[in-house]
Design an enzyme around this catalytic site. Structure first.
Site, PDB file in Angstrom:
ATOM      1  N   HIS A  85      29.978 119.212  78.035  1.00  0.00           N
ATOM      2  CA  HIS A  85      30.731 120.348  77.494  1.00  0.00           C
ATOM      3  C   HIS A  85      30.227 120.615  76.092  1.00  0.00           C
ATOM      4  CE1 HIS A  85      33.000 117.216  75.368  1.00  0.00           C
ATOM      5  NE2 HIS A  85      33.045 116.572  76.532  1.00  0.00           N
TER       6      HIS A  85
ATOM      7  N   ASP B 163      35.772 105.664  75.666  1.00  0.00           N
ATOM      8  CA  ASP B 163      35.444 107.063  75.381  1.00  0.00           C
ATOM      9  C   ASP B 163      36.229 107.407  74.126  1.00  0.00           C
ATOM     10  OD1 ASP B 163      35.078 109.810  75.278  1.00  0.00           O
ATOM     11  OD2 ASP B 163      35.538 110.151  77.398  1.00  0.00           O
TER      12      ASP B 163
ATOM     13  N   TYR C 168      32.374 106.429  89.605  1.00  0.00           N
ATOM     14  CA  TYR C 168      33.705 105.815  89.654  1.00  0.00           C
ATOM     15  C   TYR C 168      33.972 105.374  91.087  1.00  0.00           C
ATOM     16  CZ  TYR C 168      33.553 108.604  85.455  1.00  0.00           C
ATOM     17  OH  TYR C 168      33.145 109.161  84.284  1.00  0.00           O
TER      18      TYR C 168
ATOM     19  N   HIS D 121      36.380 119.620  73.414  1.00  0.00           N
ATOM     20  CA  HIS D 121      35.927 120.562  74.437  1.00  0.00           C
ATOM     21  C   HIS D 121      35.834 121.892  73.713  1.00  0.00           C
ATOM     22  CE1 HIS D 121      38.027 117.629  77.343  1.00  0.00           C
ATOM     23  NE2 HIS D 121      36.777 117.290  77.169  1.00  0.00           N
TER      24      HIS D 121
ATOM     25  N   ASP E   7      32.095 112.568  70.317  1.00  0.00           N
ATOM     26  CA  ASP E   7      32.623 112.266  71.651  1.00  0.00           C
ATOM     27  C   ASP E   7      31.623 111.364  72.349  1.00  0.00           C
ATOM     28  OD1 ASP E   7      33.797 112.230  74.109  1.00  0.00           O
ATOM     29  OD2 ASP E   7      33.428 114.338  74.577  1.00  0.00           O
TER      30      ASP E   7
ATOM     31  N   HIS F   7      41.296 110.288  82.173  1.00  0.00           N
ATOM     32  CA  HIS F   7      41.945 110.329  80.861  1.00  0.00           C
ATOM     33  C   HIS F   7      42.986 109.235  80.704  1.00  0.00           C
ATOM     34  CE1 HIS F   7      40.325 114.611  80.490  1.00  0.00           C
ATOM     35  NE2 HIS F   7      39.619 113.819  79.714  1.00  0.00           N
TER      36      HIS F   7
ATOM     37  N   HIS G  57      33.713 114.847  87.666  1.00  0.00           N
ATOM     38  CA  HIS G  57      33.781 115.711  86.475  1.00  0.00           C
ATOM     39  C   HIS G  57      32.419 116.342  86.241  1.00  0.00           C
ATOM     40  CE1 HIS G  57      31.667 112.648  84.148  1.00  0.00           C
ATOM     41  NE2 HIS G  57      32.533 111.749  84.584  1.00  0.00           N
TER      42      HIS G  57
ATOM     43  N   ARG H 144      30.671 105.435  82.574  1.00  0.00           N
ATOM     44  CA  ARG H 144      30.280 106.725  82.019  1.00  0.00           C
ATOM     45  C   ARG H 144      29.451 106.448  80.778  1.00  0.00           C
ATOM     46  NH1 ARG H 144      34.857 109.114  82.125  1.00  0.00           N
ATOM     47  NH2 ARG H 144      35.573 108.857  79.973  1.00  0.00           N
TER      48      ARG H 144
ATOM     49  N   GLU I 117      27.194 113.461  79.842  1.00  0.00           N
ATOM     50  CA  GLU I 117      28.046 112.324  80.169  1.00  0.00           C
ATOM     51  C   GLU I 117      28.214 112.114  81.667  1.00  0.00           C
ATOM     52  OE1 GLU I 117      32.249 112.989  79.348  1.00  0.00           O
ATOM     53  OE2 GLU I 117      31.792 114.915  78.444  1.00  0.00           O
TER      54      GLU I 117
ATOM     55  N   ASP J   3      62.849 113.972  61.832  1.00  0.00           N
ATOM     56  CA  ASP J   3      62.294 114.634  60.650  1.00  0.00           C
ATOM     57  C   ASP J   3      60.894 114.136  60.288  1.00  0.00           C
ATOM     58  OD1 ASP J   3      63.008 112.182  59.724  1.00  0.00           O
ATOM     59  OD2 ASP J   3      64.185 112.878  58.021  1.00  0.00           O
TER      60      ASP J   3
ATOM     61  N   GLU K 159      27.951 108.661  77.552  1.00  0.00           N
ATOM     62  CA  GLU K 159      28.071 109.997  76.959  1.00  0.00           C
ATOM     63  C   GLU K 159      27.458 110.010  75.568  1.00  0.00           C
ATOM     64  OE1 GLU K 159      32.118 111.146  76.081  1.00  0.00           O
ATOM     65  OE2 GLU K 159      31.586 113.275  76.140  1.00  0.00           O
TER      66      GLU K 159
HETATM   67 MN   LIG Z   1      33.234 114.271  76.595  1.00  0.00          MN
END
Ligand SMILES: [Mn+2]
Ligand SMILES: [Mn+2]
Ligand SMILES: [Mn+2]
Ligand SMILES: [Mn+2]
Lengths: 453, 453, 453, 453
Positions: free
Chosen positions: A350, A256, A391, A357, A267, A239, A346, A408, A387, A35, A410
């Site tokens: 975006h 990130d 890797y 996104h 972001d 991710h 990647h 990365r 970004e 609940d 960004e």
């Molecule tokens: Mn991003």
């Protein structure tokens, strides 16, 4: 009426053909366990058009055959007893006053939807978004179709509202830009705090906690997306959200993370050394990613596109990887063959807005869709991320000295008439700046929780 | 195998009749907005029986006609490419090793469910919990029924697994008790930090942020439920979660918050003066609630029940309200008439465990259900909350000096052979203790974020 | 009360455990095309228990914890305006009087179902039959489960009513036997008329028309199943229902047809020469099938079973096929190897009743299901078909003289204490009888439509 | 290719805009009881466009962005084993040859639909007709939308194919007209046979049986709708289909029945005296209805409309009812007040074609829908019914001598360049003709079943 939401509804209504009805749903609370619910987050389109924060609401926009338009918000009724238990509700009357939209009770939704649809040629809603709404709209249409002599009053077309709304949302208005700057500023502060807090032996989730805390203290209670805090090789999982490993001396850590402010996302990604000092290899690769980002950022201006910025980015990356010996062969051939792609799988960035996104076509307005193309021409008012990354997981085909490095960088960028404005420039990203900030004492005044003292 | 989850599966299988199949689903990730998800939280039953943390998994327990039992975990396959994008997965092989359950790919779920059901007399699942699972189980049964000559091999009964699982989960095992103590300890620390941080002019959400941060720094990344931080009259709204008002000098603030540790909930409420000092009226009512809680706590022991503890609580509350002049008339008649009920409309407490309002019947095992009755006899191993309150909203029928006061004091209590253990005793609750703690300097060593220094 | 339906409801209630509710639905009209419907045919179980002929009705049978039972019929309300357009309706009041069951309006179905279910341990319905009913029952249960404090009043088990009802329906009561005899008699007359009418050059559908007409003139307006009229090789397609080929001189024609009388099915197959005279090959095979049928019929008696009758049938068929040279090798080995099976791929027969393939287990009551077994012991009151066949399509591996011959002889048989009664014995089946009947003048008095002159 | 269905598909494709896909489904067999089905009747649109008779088939019509069109029929595969049991199937290869449409296996339907939709702007199907098709189309669209980078290839509009198809079907081509004449001729013969057969003491269902039989003997195996045979007052129930009362001397009987021929409906109503002689009152009212019908028929011609024909009809009816004293007052006022309407509550007629209440708007093409208006201008090629009636149930407010009389006279009429052609003129409708036919001996040569002797 000068509310930005009212203006957006007018812009949307202006796009709708005569004899149309559009329906946008707020969504419902979702169960987390038994609940208990997750904190409710209104549907982005609904929020964009209303700023009404409650679940179970509907917005109906109509334009009749003569081009006359009308708006109706359906929301939960006041209910003294339920409100003691479950929290306050606006109710239609107060909603109307406070949000400036004609309102009625959601308990009449079937009747109101039927009335709004009857005789309209087109029914507009976002295809594929909301199965429950689709069922409801189908039931309403079927009610009309099966009412004797009214069958032909049901809409003869269903049109996807998504492209229209996406196009509107793609170009941010002044109110949106100010909110996005605020989301960016809060998130930037939080990233700086995490950099300062970081020490070998800490857990990844503690840096996440630091980021969330700094944002929440400013009123940004929820993240725009689940934070990624990946130490060492974990940074190579795009991710990665477990965030449950120890941060080790000698590793980099990639964060990130961005907060949500009034529904708008920031972001930001930064990558820095756990111990405060880049190693030679880390510095080499980091600088390369930074150079690539700067090259890409130079392309963020009216008339350019993701495609062009991506080209600039990959050129720098390829040159750098070639220089470092990670890519071998003739440089032009490497660029031609997109040889850097396996090291940055990647895309460059975006759209950013109410969604991290964000909606908005990556292709010219009205063009025949071309899968994967990102040749939409930048215009002032667009907000996007830039970004690039690199890797290099363990075991891959390079000198082992590069293994386990994921980087990365960004930033969130607003396209302006002159070029662009970097909304997240406040977070350090040069090697020197980062090392300087991390060398500061975290208990230094002006840092930590100081902002609310 | 001595994993607690394995033992729980064995206990459940022992309860199932021969020729049975039971299915428990982990659940799925839920969309927050567009392509972002809320942090996944496994279904409590599934987690209780497996400790397997991924979404989209199923547990199938079978007992054949001869009483032979079997277990099968269905989970996502390994997928190198998807894992780079979406995060690591165990895959059946690794899941089998690490979690000690035979495992197979979820891609075979239809076939595996059909195979497990075929020829079994009874199909067990939790009724009403999971519409998607119900559809799937129906499809599997229908597949058997419509296979030529196999129609009669489909289960002839569907039985609710809920009562069986609830009964098991009601009595916590040693592993659970240690986790619940940890959830309680982390949450208690967090409450203390919030008390110390509180000052007039702060925002409610900042106290929430403080609580969440203290928990997250200990690894308790998510709250067990959405925190309630209500200043002044907001405390009278039982599930107030907006937490967006300023905390005012002279008001009380009520915090109902607890973290989740390894799936287990803490659920603590404390109410304290925003400025660190109770006013006369606040103190009078607060002491009354505290006395009522202590009276109730004295009844938490084997052989007692919620019904008896509630009686004790209401007796104290009624006497106090009578003494303070809020209730008028003859005391015994007031008690008889349950005259205190309008001032504390919620119940005294609830089971606590993997869910904050945990499963478990409030009535004797096997009894005919009696709506609202809470006469289940306490046994060692049960965990519950004790949380009396008093709520006096503005405008109600009392002397205005009481208006705008909402108080609740909630602890988490384990029933033991000797009586009970208060898992959350570490958070101050006497007036003296609270005022003392709030008078301390928040930057005092050992407080604040110090735990990870 | 001496209505047979009332007695059946009592028998069913006697089988239900205490604290049970059973729900049986009449079904709904089904669209044939646009706004026209197929003639409504009530669900067999519902009809068996009520004899109420309208669609959209529900029967609810309850037995409380004390074993007290109750019945409730929910049906459409009277509605003068709708009845002028759509036909008369009983309405609850008149239904109660005329059908002897307490009745209420179907408009209250949700409330009545909830009331009937609440507090009952078991919910009984026929699994897999009716998706709409299942949804409705689920919604009712969910309503109970989500009503505060009533969750535990929802049934904890769902049980398949199918086996209970099938067992009841398997043993026909006196009222059923008289109706089945009537269905058989009407159908037998119709088959005789078709035999007499048949001539080369007619169309298959004209024999179907003749059969339907003779039945309809007696009030049996609908067939129990779609008639099969297959001339020549069409007889080798078991459920050939196109019936659109010309009947050719020299061919056999197979008619498998039976009417429905008060819901009960007849199911008769006869095969005869289009021109009235069997050829040598036709006669040889026909006699063989007839001998096999007689051998099987001899086994229809209490204590025997389909398994035993099938054995007898296949023994005769195998001997005959061996004798005719269609099967070659050692007879006992052929029997052992079930060598006749490819020539008669269907089973010997099936239960008959409200459905042409009637409900009822083919295995002993209460036995563990064994796919394909048909060892249920015959008892007086069972009704079944006995229908051996032989099918020799063109191109199969036999002497071409047999090609294109498909034969089936099917009678409907009631098991009696003494053995059995053939309900469809009135249709000729010996070669001599058939040829004699077909030689008669069809315009002969007493034939054709004479029955209503 | 000169198949009419191919031409219809071309006409439909010509109406579709570029970048469209249209999907039309054949429908599925429907269960009558347990494992028996109603005779399959293909969806009218599907049949109109394909003449393919099997269930479970789909027609996909596409027009690409360049305006290039394509057709695809998806149907069941050949399957030797299933065909022995369930009947023959064409299979894609044979379907392609025989029906002249490119064909593929229905087992590929998801993939074929996705391929046909991808990149198309508009998806066309008949809204509200087929819930299963809708689910399937939604699933296909969702598959496209959730395929990475293909989201925008899903159709952005769903358009109702119904108006386009209805408009095409409204104007019958030569092939259709010949089939409709055949349906009308068969049905006319059947009505005549029923008139001759009728005698006091017969059952209503026996006249139905007679009608069905005469049609089926001609190959029209199924009625276009469930026949209405109402003796006496039963005629006042418009869709009386019980047909289970005795026909009484002195009563009228109303028969509304028509066969289906190759999918096309006839729809004839005649009313005549059970004993062959009209009484004075019956004759007076009958003549009035006939006069009204003739007046209406005179208005069936190009340029007229249902509205005008209805006006003519009501004028005659009102005058007659006024003359007979059933309506009292001033005639013009009665006409103005539509005083005859309560005595003929249904409309004058409807389109006729593949459906008895055929598709086609009753309003001008392209007009804004106006509930209830029937002002579509007649054009050559339209087929419609003209069916005035009078219904005087017992107890209504007239002289009792009129009670229990229900009359309707219905013919099927083709609009021609010159006016119209009555397709069902062969059935007597003057009092003299009817009485003469009923006086003939039914065993008279040329009557009864004679047509196939
Ligand atoms: Mn991003
Ligand atoms: Mn609590
Ligand atoms: Mn049979
Ligand atoms: Mn008609």
């Amino acid at each position: 009426m000068n509310r930005p939401q009212a203006e957006r509804r007018q812009r949307l209504l202006a796009e709708l053909p005569a004899s149309s009805v559009a329906v946008i749903a707020a969504g419902h609370e979702q169960t987390r366990s038994r609940d208990t619910e997750y904190p409710f987050r209104p549907n982005s389109d609904f929020w964009y058009l209303t700023a009404f924060p409650e679940p179970d609401a509907l917005l109906i926009l109509t334009k009749d055959a003569a081009g006359q338009s009308a708006e109706l918000l359906l929301c939960r009724d006041k209910d003294v007893e339920k409100e003691v238990w479950q929290g306050r509700r606006f109710g239609p009357e107060q909603a109307e006053q406070q949000f400036g939209i004609a309102a009625a009770s959601i308990s009449e939704q079937q009747a109101q939807l039927v009335a709004a649809m009857k005789g309209k040629q087109q029914l507009w809603f976002c295809f594929g978004d909301d199965e429950a709404l689709l069922s409801q709209l189908n039931a309403c249409q079927q009610q009309i179709r099966t009412t004797p002599r009214q069958s032909e009053l049901a809409p003869q077309q269903q049109c996807n509202l998504r492209p229209l709304l996406s196009e509107l949302r793609l170009l941010k208005d002044a109110h949106e830009i100010s909110l996005m700057q605020q989301a960016a500023t809060i998130s930037a502060d939080a990233h700086k705090a995490a950099m300062q807090l970081c020490q070998p032996g800490m857990q990844e989730y503690q840096l996440e906690a630091c980021i969330l805390h700094h944002s929440a203290m400013q009123g940004a209670r929820y993240p725009a997306y689940n934070a990624i805090v990946g130490g060492g090789e974990n940074a190579c999982i795009l991710h990665y959200t477990e965030n449950n490993a120890e941060l080790c001396d000698g590793d980099l850590v990639l964060i990130d993370a961005g907060c949500e402010w009034q529904g708008y996302a920031a972001d930001i990604t930064r990558t820095f050394p756990v111990n405060g000092r880049f190693s030679t290899e880390q510095a080499a690769l980091y600088q390369l990613v930074l150079d690539a980002q700067l090259a890409a950022l130079a392309e963020i201006k009216p008339g350019s596109s993701f495609a062009l910025a991506t080209q600039a980015c990959y050129r720098v990356l390829t040159e750098g990887l070639h220089r470092l010996g990670i890519l071998q062969g003739e440089l032009d051939a490497l660029i031609e063959a997109e040889a850097a792609k396996p090291w940055m799988i990647h895309s460059l960035g975006h759209w950013l807005g109410l969604d991290v996104h964000d909606v908005g076509s990556y292709q010219p307005k009205g063009a025949v869709p071309e899968p994967g193309a990102k040749n939409r021409v930048f215009e002032p008012g667009m907000v996007l991320t830039v970004e690039p990354g690199l890797y290099i997981p363990k075991g891959c085909d390079t000198d082992p000295k590069w293994w386990g490095i994921g980087i990365r960088i960004e930033d969130d960028v607003l396209v302006t008439a002159e070029g662009h404005r970097n909304l997240t420039a406040a977070v350090p990203k040069t090697i020197a700046e980062i090392e300087a900030l991390m060398a500061q004492d975290a208990s230094d005044p002006g840092q930590g929780h100081g902002q609310f003292d």
